[in-house]
Design a protein around this motif. Structure first.
Motif: not given
Length: 78
Positions: A28-43
């Protein structure tokens, strides 16, 4: 199955519960990184750090929480 002795069930529960809870919270906290394409890395990074921190908390808090829960509740009377 793994065949872990039942006497270690509280450790297994703590690992599973803390893993699932921290995975969902960090997702949930990593959702803002979906647009940057770095969601998986941050999550994944957030999840690993939060799991390492929460696992000992769950292990040590579980016995106290069990006692508190038993003190706050009563047996059902049918």
């Amino acid at each position: 199955m793994l065949g872990i002795p039942r006497r270690f069930s509280h450790f297994v529960y703590a690992v599973l519960q803390s893993g699932i809870t921290t995975a969902i919270a960090s997702m949930i906290a990593s959702v803002p990184f979906l647009g940057e394409g770095t969601f998986l890395e941050h999550w994944l990074g957030a999840w690993l750090v939060s799991w390492m921190l929460m696992l000992p908390v769950v292990l040590f808090a579980a016995p106290w929480l069990r006692r508190l829960t038993l003190a706050l509740t009563t047996e059902d009377r049918i």
